[in-house]
Design a protein around this motif. Structure first.
Motif, short mmCIF file in Angstrom:
data_model
loop_
_atom_site.label_atom_id
_atom_site.label_comp_id
_atom_site.label_asym_id
_atom_site.label_seq_id
_atom_site.Cartn_x
_atom_site.Cartn_y
_atom_site.Cartn_z
N ALA A 17 -44.93 6.41 -23.08
CA ALA A 17 -45.15 7.46 -23.33
C ALA A 17 -44.45 8.95 -22.14
CB ALA A 17 -46.55 8.39 -22.91
N VAL A 18 -44.59 7.97 -20.58
CA VAL A 18 -44.35 8.61 -19.89
C VAL A 18 -42.38 8.75 -19.95
CG1 VAL A 18 -43.59 8.01 -17.26
CG2 VAL A 18 -45.77 7.59 -17.68
N TYR A 19 -41.65 7.67 -20.75
CA TYR A 19 -40.28 7.09 -20.42
C TYR A 19 -39.63 8.43 -21.76
CZ TYR A 19 -36.15 5.49 -22.10
OH TYR A 19 -34.89 5.46 -22.29
N LEU A 20 -40.54 8.11 -22.45
CA LEU A 20 -40.16 9.73 -23.54
C LEU A 20 -40.60 11.79 -23.43
CD1 LEU A 20 -41.83 8.52 -26.95
CD2 LEU A 20 -39.64 8.13 -26.54
N THR A 21 -41.03 11.21 -22.30
CA THR A 21 -41.29 12.08 -21.41
C THR A 21 -40.31 13.01 -20.53
OG1 THR A 21 -43.92 12.45 -21.77
CG2 THR A 21 -43.11 13.83 -20.47
N ILE A 22 -39.62 11.91 -20.03
CA ILE A 22 -39.23 11.60 -19.15
C ILE A 22 -37.85 12.42 -20.59
CG2 ILE A 22 -37.18 10.66 -17.13
CD1 ILE A 22 -39.63 10.06 -16.52
N LYS A 23 -37.28 11.69 -20.95
CA LYS A 23 -36.56 11.92 -21.69
C LYS A 23 -36.45 12.83 -22.36
CE LYS A 23 -33.87 8.92 -25.47
NZ LYS A 23 -34.27 9.44 -26.79
N ALA A 24 -37.95 13.66 -22.93
CA ALA A 24 -37.82 14.75 -23.91
C ALA A 24 -36.70 16.23 -22.63
CB ALA A 24 -39.63 14.55 -24.32
N ASP A 25 -37.94 15.70 -21.48
CA ASP A 25 -37.32 16.91 -20.19
C ASP A 25 -36.33 17.35 -20.15
OD1 ASP A 25 -38.80 19.09 -18.32
OD2 ASP A 25 -36.89 17.95 -17.45
N LEU A 26 -35.28 16.08 -20.26
CA LEU A 26 -33.67 16.16 -19.81
C LEU A 26 -33.03 16.19 -21.01
CD1 LEU A 26 -33.23 12.79 -17.88
CD2 LEU A 26 -33.26 14.80 -16.64
N GLU A 27 -33.89 16.13 -22.38
CA GLU A 27 -32.45 16.99 -23.60
C GLU A 27 -33.06 18.36 -23.93
OE1 GLU A 27 -33.69 13.77 -25.93
OE2 GLU A 27 -32.67 12.59 -25.36
N GLY A 28 -34.40 18.73 -23.09
CA GLY A 28 -34.81 20.11 -22.85
C GLY A 28 -35.51 20.19 -23.99
#
Lengths: 358, 318, 414
Positions: A285-296
């Motif tokens: 969940a943490v990983y996906l949230t970071i990924k989502a934010d980096l991808e906007g």
């Protein structure tokens, strides 16, 4: 001037030089300059968080995974007292963090407060419910359907404790299982309710005990609670108590019975005793949230619920117990997972829904 | 529901011993320390230090006995800070003890981060002292008492022996007599040519060893790893036990057993939902007992006369 | 002398400058420091003008002298802490840079927020010390104050000007009465207050949980380890409403705390009660000889200490958290002992030592956040500071050795 005064003056001068050194950069940010070009992702944990080998370490692992994949500057800070929550969360935002994680249910109010004051930073709270009607748009709650993990673990426990007790020496004929709880907070309750329902779904006569220890850090207390239930014939102890729970697993191991871990795969704590662990995909969940934010694509102002359909709840592999657990039990586990996925079965999220008084 | 009767069994007594052992050890240590005239409220901190070093040594050597030794020695060495501060530098005993507690948290946490890269908990040690549990042939067959007292783990046996040894030491040996005199009439002791400083150093050091042992019990016998919140106020309960026990070894032991019993009882009440009482009511039991004890309900509960009283020898032109 | 006639004027200006400067500074408006410095400068100038040239110099010197041991202690502890960090692979210069930048500049508001409750508990311990008592259980009285403040804060619906003083007073009085039994036992049976108040503190810690759960959302509520938020009308005034540029979290609690410190100082030095307290603290027998009722004074002193510690809990609930969490004690009672000892139980000194502690705590968090240095080093430094400053005998010890050595040398020359 007397000697005493001379010494004082010298010491004052030393301390001023010291202070001068400290502010040598003209009071500029003390952050390491080399890291400045990277995206900063911050994480603030609760008091006594890191190093629990479950919940907090799982969250931190997600940060580290993201660091490995995206080359971010990962920063983590542990709160020393409850008054540190807001300064730590706000501070990470002010240090330039792009996403700030609050790890732990108790940080909920602080998360909202920090998010309101730093509208340009994304905030995410693990196990924190964000009220969509009130929350600012830059904060997201990451919730898990712990009841589903608890339910599947409950199916395992319910079958092994009586029907398939002959599978291992660690299981007895008494139809009793036990749970050791840390503090009675919602995620813990969801695990508890799910576990109870899971046990009852396959073994309606099973006696399900539980003890609230009120702490996440006292191993001896966890051990004592587990032993008290083992004395009553419990042969499988489900721990939902962080560090306290390590004592419960240890007790099960020593007393020659079995245990079920929580949050992450805890087999390593006692490979002989831990059948499986009821896990939730905090790391993911943490990983996906970071990924989502980096991808906007970060979406705030509400909650993201991770459940069994996202493969973020369920149980870990059986590890050392893989050869012990009978095929019938494994089949029942698969059926329970399928039922949860299809919605045929809904795991209860509270004691009330489960009809459990524990 | 089977009710309270189902709780009252041998297992409850075994649990009582299990829970009271660390309290007993720290409390008899405190008894020796306070008998020598030094107030010791640092047991909590020393226990944490002992528990930490015991776990670390056991983890890196793979041998819990080396861990045991490390925990005891670490407790002893750490307690010397208290000795130097109070005896040599005449710092107020309570102040020093409070500082020791603060310091221990910082030291352990710092070392945790340094050695393991994170605070919280250490990795599990390969073998705990629990593996060396042994039943004394014959004696362990006695009903009730057998499993409670004669089928135990090493540090539990040690605690029984240490209670007796402390009793003998304080009552029957010359050093014990001198040590008690240091706490009652330090000046008189000095006049017969025995160093009060030495006796007090001895008292503090021994209590450090015992508190370290109590810590080792928590981390490598009762558990298989060290956790930061591990002591969880047991050092203060030990202080309560020592006071409720009237500053005597046997009294401390009995009080510790009593507090251990209250704790074991409390957990079992919760398991069975016998009565819906908040568990805190049981947790505060030792503290209430202590207040009652010093309030005069326990007749003999009086500290040594010179307990906490600074002793200073004026050395002219030395 | 013309100048002495201007005394009221000078003093008014000095006090006003200091007051406004301090308020601004504590509200994290840093220009306030200029006003404080101006006040100090003016005081020295006025002192020099009235008392003659040498006087202001000797005043400055005695001021420096009183800083001797604290400065030596803090600087040495920082050096030792730096060495520890150096040995264990952290850069002490970067770490300290972050520590002080965080504590004094960046997170100054947090330092102030940390200091306020400590001033109250510190005063509590210091006041008891003056009477020769060790109120080691300030932690317990803190809980009582916090629980009562939460209860009243939840239910007391009145104009803030009325409700807040009443909450402070009621919570303070109940916290004081929490010391009633220890005080009674001390006077009647001689039971040591260290034991009784410490035990009472543990009792309060656990019993508060029951009350917190009782004031929470119940079994259906958000969760049972926190109370509902108190009414907004019972919040302490935020500094932001006075100075728009102030940090939004800082509230006037720090000013109440400082006011309390001045009040305690006044009681101790200017009233008969304070004189008696100090007489009892210095020598009970001599005090009895002067006709002072020792038991009565001890009794009142312990109760007043409880009153002060109770304020600390009220301050946190009304000012900062607006609710009460279970199991999340920040240890203000224990830290209160530290700050009182560091200040040699001087009420005014407690303000500064509390700020130092607050700065170290806030800076430590900033340090661990930005340069990822474990902030437990701050705990170690605190411990060392305490040992170095409180163990005054170390200095006397060294001083003796030093003197004796000189003496021997002189004799050898002869």
């Amino acid at each position: 001037m007397s000697k005493v005064t001379k010494i004082t003056v010298v010491m004052l001068v030393i301390s001023m030089v010291f202070a001068g050194l400290v502010f040598a950069n003209g009071g500029s940010e003390a952050a390491p300059a080399a890291e400045k070009s990277k995206v900063i992702i911050g994480m603030a944990t609760d008091v006594g968080g890191l190093g629990d080998k479950s919940f907090n370490d799982g969250s931190y692992q997600g940060l580290l995974d993201a660091k490995a994949d995206f080359g971010i500057d990962a920063r983590v800070v542990e709160s020393k007292q409850q008054t540190d929550y807001v300064p730590n969360l706000s501070g990470l935002a002010e240090d330039g963090a792009q996403v700030v994680f609050a790890v732990g249910f108790l940080m909920g109010d602080a998360l909202i407060e920090a998010a309101e004051n730093h509208p340009d930073t994304s905030f995410a709270g693990i196990d924190i419910f964000v009220d969509p009607s009130k929350a600012p748009k830059n904060v997201e709650g990451l919730l898990f359907k712990e009841q589903e993990s608890g339910y599947v673990a409950g199916v395992v426990a319910g079958l092994l404790t009586k029907q398939y007790a002959s599978a291992s020496d660690r299981l007895n004929d008494d139809n009793v299982v036990g749970m050791v709880l840390g503090m009675d907070i919602p995620p813990v309750e969801r695990y508890q309710a799910g576990f109870y329902a899971g046990v009852k779904s396959v073994n309606p006569d099973c006696k399900v005990l539980s003890v609230v220890t009120g702490t996440f850090t006292d191993q001896a207390k966890g051990k004592e609670a587990a032993l008290a239930m083992i004395e009553q014939g419990a042969d499988i102890i489900f721990q939902i108590a962080g560090l306290t729970g390590l004592g419960a697993i240890n007790a099960a191991n020593e007393a020659g019975v079995a245990a079920i871990g929580v949050d992450v795969d805890q087999s390593a704590v006692a490979p002989d005793a831990v059948i499986t662990s009821a896990v939730k995909g905090i790391t993911r969940a943490v990983y996906l949230t970071i990924k989502a934010d980096l991808e906007g694509t970060f979406e705030g102002g509400g909650n993201k619920v991770f459940g069994i359909n996202e493969d973020t709840t369920g149980i870990s592999s059986f590890n050392k117990w893989d050869s012990i657990v009978p095929g019938d039990v494994k089949a029942a586990v698969q059926k329970a997972i399928d039922d949860l996925k299809s919605g045929k079965v809904v795991a209860p999220a509270s004691r009330k829904e489960a009809g459990y008084e524990g | 529901m089977s009710g309270i009767a189902s709780i009252l069994n041998t297992d409850l007594l075994v649990a009582t011993i299990r829970l009271s052992t660390p309290i007993t050890l720290a409390a008899i240590g405190a008894t020796i320390c306070e008998r020598s005239g030094i107030v010791n409220i640092a047991m909590e901190g020393i226990m944490i230090i002992g528990a930490f070093f015991a776990a670390v040594a056991a983890l890196f050597t793979g041998n819990p006995w080396i861990g045991l030794l490390a925990g005891v020695v670490a407790g002893g060495i750490f307690s010397l800070i208290h000795a130097v501060a109070t005896i040599t530098f005449h710092l107020d005993h309570v102040v020093s003890g409070a500082v020791m507690n603060i310091l221990s948290f910082g030291i352990v946490r710092y070392l945790m981060v340094m050695i393991f890269g994170h605070p919280g908990t250490t990795d599990a040690i390969p073998v705990g002292l629990k593996a060396y549990q042994f039943a004394i042939p014959g004696l362990s067959k006695i009903p009730v008492l057998g499993p409670v007292f004669f089928n135990q783990t090493p540090i539990v046996y040690m605690s029984f022996v240490l209670v007796v040894l402390t009793l003998i030491f304080l009552k029957k040996t010359k050093t014990g007599l001198h040590l008690r005199a240091a706490g009652e009439h330090p000046l008189a002791l000095e006049t017969i040519g025995v160093s009060v400083y030495k006796m007090r150093y001895l008292g503090v050091f021994v209590s450090g060893l015992l508190s370290g042992l109590a810590g080792a019990y928590l981390s490598i016998e009762n558990s298989v790893s060290f956790t930061e919140g591990m002591a969880n106020g047991r050092g203060f309960i030990a202080l309560a036990a020592m006071i409720s026990g009237g500053w005597t070894a046997i009294g401390s032991f009995v009080a510790a057993l009593f507090f251990g019993f209250a704790d074991a009882f409390q957990v079992r009440m919760q398991v069975f939902k016998v009565l819906n009482i908040p568990s805190e009511i049981f947790i505060i039991f030792p503290y209430v007992a202590t207040v009652l004890a010093v309030a005069g309900l326990v007749k003999k509960s009086r500290p040594p006369k010179a307990d906490g009283v600074d002793f200073m020898i004026e050395k002219e032109g030395a | 002398m013309q100048i002495t006639k201007l005394k009221p004027l000078f003093y008014t200006i000095i006090v006003l400058l200091a007051l406004v400067g301090s308020v601004m500074y504590f509200a994290s408006v840093f220009s306030g420091i200029l006003l404080i410095l101006a006040a100090a400068g003016l005081y020295f100038v006025y002192y020099g003008l009235t008392e003659g040239k040498g006087a202001s110099k000797s005043l400055a010197l005695s001021f420096l002298k009183s800083l001797l041991i604290p400065v030596i202690g803090v600087v040495s502890a920082l050096l030792i802490g730096g060495i520890i960090m150096g040995i264990t692979g952290y850069n002490p210069v970067t770490a300290y840079k972050a520590l002080f930048y965080g504590g004094l500049v960046k997170n100054w508001s947090v330092s102030v927020l940390n200091a306020a409750p400590l001033i109250f508990t510190g005063l509590s311990v210091a006041f008891a010390f003056k009477a020769g008592l060790f109120n080691i259980g300030a932690e317990g009285q803190y809980y009582v104050g916090a629980v009562v403040a939460t209860f009243l804060g939840l239910h007391f619906n009145m104009p803030p000007l009325l409700s807040i003083p009443i909450i402070f007073l009621v919570a303070g009085l109940l916290a004081a009465s929490y010391n009633y039994i220890p005080a009674l036992l001390k006077v009647k049976t001689g039971a040591h207050e260290v034991i009784t108040t410490m035990m009472f503190a543990q009792i309060a810690r656990y019993l508060s949980s029951i009350f917190i759960r009782g004031m929470g959302g119940g079994s259906d509520g958000p969760h049972p380890y926190v109370t509902d938020p108190i009414l907004k009308s019972n919040w302490l005034l935020k500094m932001k409403t006075i100075f728009p540029s102030a940090n939004y979290r800082v509230h006037i609690g720090i000013l109440i705390a400082i006011g309390m410190a001045l009040f305690v100082q006044y009681i101790l030095t200017r009233t008969k009660f304070g004189f008696e307290i100090r007489a009892v603290g210095q020598n009970k027998d001599a005090a009895r000889g002067q006709g002072i009722k020792v038991g009565r004074n001890i009794f009142i002193a312990l109760l007043f200490a409880g009153f002060l510690a109770g304020f600390s809990g009220v301050n946190q609930v009304l000012g900062l958290d607006h609710k009460l969490y279970e199991n999340l004690n920040a240890g203000y009672g224990w830290d209160g002992i530290s700050v009182a000892l560091l200040a040699s139980n001087n009420p005014i000194g407690v303000i500064f030592t509390s700020l130092l502690w607050g700065i170290l705590a806030a800076g430590g968090q900033y340090m661990s956040r930005t340069v990822q240095t474990p902030n437990s080093i701050v705990e170690i430094i605190k411990g060392i500071i305490l040992f170095l400053i409180v163990a005054k005998y170390i200095y006397i010890h060294i001083g003796h050795k030093f003197k004796n050595k000189k003496k021997e040398e002189r004799e050898a020359v002869k």
